[in-house]
Write an enzyme that holds these catalytic residues in place. Structure first.
Site, PDB file in Angstrom:
ATOM      1  N   ARG A 128       1.487  32.475  -4.555  1.00  0.00           N
ATOM      2  CA  ARG A 128       0.149  31.877  -3.985  1.00  0.00           C
ATOM      3  C   ARG A 128      -0.431  31.048  -4.856  1.00  0.00           C
ATOM      4  NH1 ARG A 128      -0.357  37.253  -1.512  1.00  0.00           N
ATOM      5  NH2 ARG A 128       0.333  37.213   0.599  1.00  0.00           N
ATOM      6  N   LYS A 150      -2.306  15.775  -5.698  1.00  0.00           N
ATOM      7  CA  LYS A 150      -1.269  15.723  -4.517  1.00  0.00           C
ATOM      8  C   LYS A 150       0.230  16.103  -4.717  1.00  0.00           C
ATOM      9  CE  LYS A 150      -3.715  12.069  -1.669  1.00  0.00           C
ATOM     10  NZ  LYS A 150      -3.428  10.732  -1.023  1.00  0.00           N
ATOM     11  N   GLU A 192       1.987   0.389  -9.072  1.00  0.00           N
ATOM     12  CA  GLU A 192       0.835   0.931  -8.933  1.00  0.00           C
ATOM     13  C   GLU A 192      -0.286   0.667  -9.707  1.00  0.00           C
ATOM     14  OE1 GLU A 192       0.734   3.303  -6.443  1.00  0.00           O
ATOM     15  OE2 GLU A 192       2.511   4.377  -6.079  1.00  0.00           O
ATOM     16  N   LYS A 234      -8.288   6.260 -11.470  1.00  0.00           N
ATOM     17  CA  LYS A 234      -7.998   7.245 -10.715  1.00  0.00           C
ATOM     18  C   LYS A 234      -8.919   8.622 -10.574  1.00  0.00           C
ATOM     19  CE  LYS A 234      -4.370   9.534  -8.156  1.00  0.00           C
ATOM     20  NZ  LYS A 234      -2.935   9.684  -7.851  1.00  0.00           N
ATOM     21  N   GLU A 244      -9.350  13.499  -0.224  1.00  0.00           N
ATOM     22  CA  GLU A 244      -9.293  12.228   0.765  1.00  0.00           C
ATOM     23  C   GLU A 244     -10.035  12.472   2.100  1.00  0.00           C
ATOM     24  OE1 GLU A 244      -5.400  10.268   0.192  1.00  0.00           O
ATOM     25  OE2 GLU A 244      -5.666   9.395   2.323  1.00  0.00           O
ATOM     26  N   ARG A 248     -10.673   8.181  -1.461  1.00  0.00           N
ATOM     27  CA  ARG A 248      -9.549   8.424  -2.108  1.00  0.00           C
ATOM     28  C   ARG A 248      -8.418   7.610  -1.420  1.00  0.00           C
ATOM     29  NH1 ARG A 248      -6.583  13.704  -4.961  1.00  0.00           N
ATOM     30  NH2 ARG A 248      -4.570  12.357  -5.305  1.00  0.00           N
ATOM     31  N   ASN A 252      -4.127   4.345  -1.368  1.00  0.00           N
ATOM     32  CA  ASN A 252      -3.078   4.195  -0.517  1.00  0.00           C
ATOM     33  C   ASN A 252      -2.822   2.982  -0.259  1.00  0.00           C
ATOM     34  OD1 ASN A 252      -1.939   6.778  -0.265  1.00  0.00           O
ATOM     35  ND2 ASN A 252      -3.493   7.571   1.173  1.00  0.00           N
ATOM     36  N   HIS A 255       0.530   1.475   0.918  1.00  0.00           N
ATOM     37  CA  HIS A 255       1.499   2.675   1.139  1.00  0.00           C
ATOM     38  C   HIS A 255       1.718   2.758   2.813  1.00  0.00           C
ATOM     39  CE1 HIS A 255       0.550   3.371  -3.233  1.00  0.00           C
ATOM     40  NE2 HIS A 255       0.938   4.370  -2.889  1.00  0.00           N
ATOM     41  N   HIS A 259       5.559   3.180   3.060  1.00  0.00           N
ATOM     42  CA  HIS A 259       6.235   4.513   3.418  1.00  0.00           C
ATOM     43  C   HIS A 259       7.363   4.184   4.626  1.00  0.00           C
ATOM     44  CE1 HIS A 259       2.915   7.443   1.601  1.00  0.00           C
ATOM     45  NE2 HIS A 259       3.790   6.840   0.580  1.00  0.00           N
ATOM     46  N   HIS A 272      10.113   3.715  -4.578  1.00  0.00           N
ATOM     47  CA  HIS A 272       8.843   3.886  -3.941  1.00  0.00           C
ATOM     48  C   HIS A 272       7.714   2.711  -4.417  1.00  0.00           C
ATOM     49  CE1 HIS A 272       5.104   5.750  -2.646  1.00  0.00           C
ATOM     50  NE2 HIS A 272       4.331   5.694  -3.699  1.00  0.00           N
TER      51      HIS A 272
HETATM   52  P1  NAD Z   1      11.276   9.154  -9.937  1.00  0.00           P
HETATM   53  O1  NAD Z   1      10.648  10.502  -9.933  1.00  0.00           O
HETATM   54  O2  NAD Z   1      12.587   9.168  -8.770  1.00  0.00           O
HETATM   55  O3  NAD Z   1      11.687   8.622 -11.229  1.00  0.00           O
HETATM   56  C1  NAD Z   1      12.455   7.455 -11.132  1.00  0.00           C
HETATM   57  C2  NAD Z   1      13.860   7.429 -11.863  1.00  0.00           C
HETATM   58  O4  NAD Z   1      13.413   7.437 -13.389  1.00  0.00           O
HETATM   59  C3  NAD Z   1      14.599   8.805 -11.829  1.00  0.00           C
HETATM   60  O5  NAD Z   1      15.825   8.502 -11.453  1.00  0.00           O
HETATM   61  C4  NAD Z   1      14.308   9.386 -13.030  1.00  0.00           C
HETATM   62  O6  NAD Z   1      15.238  10.386 -12.960  1.00  0.00           O
HETATM   63  C5  NAD Z   1      14.168   8.454 -13.954  1.00  0.00           C
HETATM   64  N1  NAD Z   1      13.506   8.747 -15.151  1.00  0.00           N
HETATM   65  C6  NAD Z   1      12.187   9.174 -15.165  1.00  0.00           C
HETATM   66  N2  NAD Z   1      11.694   9.346 -16.616  1.00  0.00           N
HETATM   67  C7  NAD Z   1      12.679   8.487 -17.210  1.00  0.00           C
HETATM   68  C8  NAD Z   1      12.710   8.252 -18.669  1.00  0.00           C
HETATM   69  N3  NAD Z   1      11.744   8.491 -19.397  1.00  0.00           N
HETATM   70  N4  NAD Z   1      13.716   7.465 -19.040  1.00  0.00           N
HETATM   71  C9  NAD Z   1      14.764   7.301 -18.167  1.00  0.00           C
HETATM   72  N5  NAD Z   1      14.792   7.617 -16.847  1.00  0.00           N
HETATM   73  C10 NAD Z   1      13.723   8.250 -16.432  1.00  0.00           C
HETATM   74  O7  NAD Z   1      10.150   8.010  -9.287  1.00  0.00           O
HETATM   75  P2  NAD Z   1       8.717   7.798  -9.685  1.00  0.00           P
HETATM   76  O8  NAD Z   1       8.516   6.241  -9.608  1.00  0.00           O
HETATM   77  O9  NAD Z   1       8.288   8.431 -11.246  1.00  0.00           O
HETATM   78  O10 NAD Z   1       7.959   8.502  -8.596  1.00  0.00           O
HETATM   79  C11 NAD Z   1       7.869   8.232  -7.016  1.00  0.00           C
HETATM   80  C12 NAD Z   1       7.490   9.393  -6.320  1.00  0.00           C
HETATM   81  O11 NAD Z   1       6.228   9.958  -6.853  1.00  0.00           O
HETATM   82  C13 NAD Z   1       7.780   9.379  -5.063  1.00  0.00           C
HETATM   83  O12 NAD Z   1       8.313  10.387  -4.533  1.00  0.00           O
HETATM   84  C14 NAD Z   1       6.406   9.132  -4.553  1.00  0.00           C
HETATM   85  O13 NAD Z   1       6.036   9.591  -3.376  1.00  0.00           O
HETATM   86  C15 NAD Z   1       5.409  10.013  -5.563  1.00  0.00           C
HETATM   87  N6  NAD Z   1       3.942   9.687  -5.726  1.00  0.00           N
HETATM   88  C16 NAD Z   1       2.881  10.492  -5.699  1.00  0.00           C
HETATM   89  C17 NAD Z   1       1.855  10.319  -5.953  1.00  0.00           C
HETATM   90  C18 NAD Z   1       1.013  11.654  -5.844  1.00  0.00           C
HETATM   91  O14 NAD Z   1      -0.224  11.180  -5.971  1.00  0.00           O
HETATM   92  N7  NAD Z   1       1.288  12.834  -6.118  1.00  0.00           N
HETATM   93  C19 NAD Z   1       1.537   8.988  -6.113  1.00  0.00           C
HETATM   94  C20 NAD Z   1       2.499   7.974  -6.301  1.00  0.00           C
HETATM   95  C21 NAD Z   1       3.701   8.488  -5.976  1.00  0.00           C
HETATM   96  N1  GLY Z   2      -1.705   8.139  -4.937  1.00  0.00           N
HETATM   97  C1  GLY Z   2      -2.436   8.068  -3.941  1.00  0.00           C
HETATM   98  C2  GLY Z   2      -3.542   9.275  -4.243  1.00  0.00           C
HETATM   99  O1  GLY Z   2      -3.278  10.022  -5.244  1.00  0.00           O
HETATM  100  O2  GLY Z   2      -4.386   9.499  -3.560  1.00  0.00           O
END
Ligand code: NAD
Ligand code: GLY
Length: 367
Positions: A128, A150, A192, A234, A244, A248, A252, A255, A259, A272
């Site tokens: 939890r 998030k 972003e 942010k 949100e 907030r 997006n 997005h 998406h 992404h």
């Molecule tokens: P990812 O986590 O897939 O990383 C991208 C690639 O880079 C992967 O292959 C990873 O293994 C590699 N990698 C990571 N760090 C590295 C490094 N230092 N050197 C070499 N390779 C490296 O993708 P991302 O773009 O980081 O994140 C995208 C995800 O984030 C999506 O799932 C998206 O929905 C999510 N997201 C969440 C929020 C939130 O607020 N929680 C906001 C934006 C995006």
């Molecule tokens: N990436 C959108 C949010 O954090 O709200």
């Protein structure tokens, strides 16, 4: 010419009452003991990473944490958006339970947004709720996903559909880790960064326009400023609207369309950030068709997105398929799709739009 020097570490505060925390940003902060001081005491820590990032940085993190915890365990997940699902999430619970981890165990998310979102969701639900720390290693994760709480996994019918709001104890952004990031991933992160300009801060947008070449060349000062200013924006938005209820949602921008591209092509086909970059072009065209911004501004932002190495034309999934996918968006209400639009340069809002206008935008922006 002398090699660019690294700026001193900086700190940005996320002010959320008792859930407040700091983002520590700098080159080499992963190995700096100050980054890990003052975290909740625990017997054990679990580093969650993936098959790409663990070989690069897990040992460095393990060494930094060794003095703080009696046991430091590690779980290495398969890499990729396609693995952001229940079965991969379960690997984290398997590791926690098989190591006998108690409810004080601290999880460390070492990787990009996929690892961060899944680790956060695991932390929110294991016993939890246990504490967790974000250690983002992609530009995208450092400027966006690691901040704000998030957490989620994907469902085949929609992206990030299963998750929780759950804030980390701290975010540690080591800019040195960006040296190993593939160029395509750097560009995805820039999507972003660029996003914050049209929705919130036109002066920052102008700075990105002037510094896109140094950013693509990974100039340490340019990256440090981009990460810091993105985190400040942010922090301001999340500080006002953690869950949100309103404001907030502007984060997006791009997005809803993005998406749909990700889910429509199959997760992982487009990154992404690439989908968000192209989705912003669609969001700008929608804003123009709604009479909010002029063509010159649309072209200005589109040009910067292209200069960042991002796609500006979407895949032709068919307008019906786009509309079907976008009705599953979390902002949709009673089946009505709601989009983030640019009301004027530097200011965004959430609005509905008729299917007819959306079809026109898709005709303009897909091939
Ligand atoms: P990812 O986590 O897939 O990383 C991208 C690639 O880079 C992967 O292959 C990873 O293994 C590699 N990698 C990571 N760090 C590295 C490094 N230092 N050197 C070499 N390779 C490296 O993708 P991302 O773009 O980081 O994140 C995208 C995800 O984030 C999506 O799932 C998206 O929905 C999510 N997201 C969440 C929020 C939130 O607020 N929680 C906001 C934006 C995006
Ligand atoms: N990436 C959108 C949010 O954090 O709200």
């Amino acid at each position: 010419m002398a090699a660019p020097t690294s700026p001193a570490p900086q700190q940005v505060r996320i002010a959320l009452g008792e859930r407040s925390y700091d983002i520590r940003i700098g080159a080499g902060v992963l190995a700096d003991p100050a980054s890990w001081a003052g975290l909740p005491p625990a017997a054990a820590a679990l580093i969650v990473s993936n098959t790409t990032v663990a070989p690069l940085y897990a040992q460095r993190l393990r060494a930094a944490l060794a003095g703080h915890y009696r046991s430091v365990f590690e779980v290495v997940l398969p890499d990729g958006e396609v693995h952001k699902d229940w079965s991969t999430l379960n690997l984290i619970f398997d590791a926690l339970l098989s190591h006998g981890c108690d409810r004080k165990t601290v999880l460390f998310a070492l990787g990009g947004g996929v690892v961060g979102d899944m680790t956060g969701f695991a932390a929110a639900s294991y016993m939890r709720g246990v504490p967790f720390v974000q250690v983002p290693t992609t530009l995208l994760a450092q400027v966006d996903s690691s901040v704000g709480g998030k957490t989620a996994i994907n469902h085949p019918l929609g992206k990030n559909m299963i998750g929780a709001f759950y804030q980390p104890e701290r975010v540690v952004c080591d800019l040195e880790t960006l040296a190993t990031l593939p160029a395509r991933e750097l560009s995805a992160g820039l999507a972003e960064v660029i996003k914050y300009g049209p929705i919130f801060d036109l002066a920052f947008f102008e700075w990105i326009e002037a510094n896109i070449a140094p950013l693509l060349q990974r100039n340490p000062q340019a990256l440090a400023h981009a990460v810091r200013r993105s985190c400040e924006i942010k922090a301001e938005v999340v500080g006002q609207d953690e869950r949100e209820a309103g404001l907030r949602a502007i984060l997006n921008f791009g997005h809803t369309f993005g998406h749909a591209i990700e889910a429509g092509l199959g997760y992982g086909e487009w990154l992404h950030g690439e989908a968000v970059g192209c989705g912003m072009v669609m969001g700008l065209q929608l804003s123009r068709r709604l009479g909010l911004v002029d063509e010159a501004f649309v072209q200005r932002v589109t040009t910067l997105i292209a200069r960042a190495g991002l796609p500006i034309v979407g895949p032709d999934l068919g307008a019906d398929r786009y509309l079907e996918l976008m009705r599953v968006d979390k902002k949709a209400e009673a089946g009505q799709i709601r989009f983030v639009v640019i009301e004027r340069p530097g200011q965004a809002a959430v609005r509905g739009a008729s299917d007819e206008i959306v079809r026109q935008v898709l005709a303009d922006c897909t091939r």
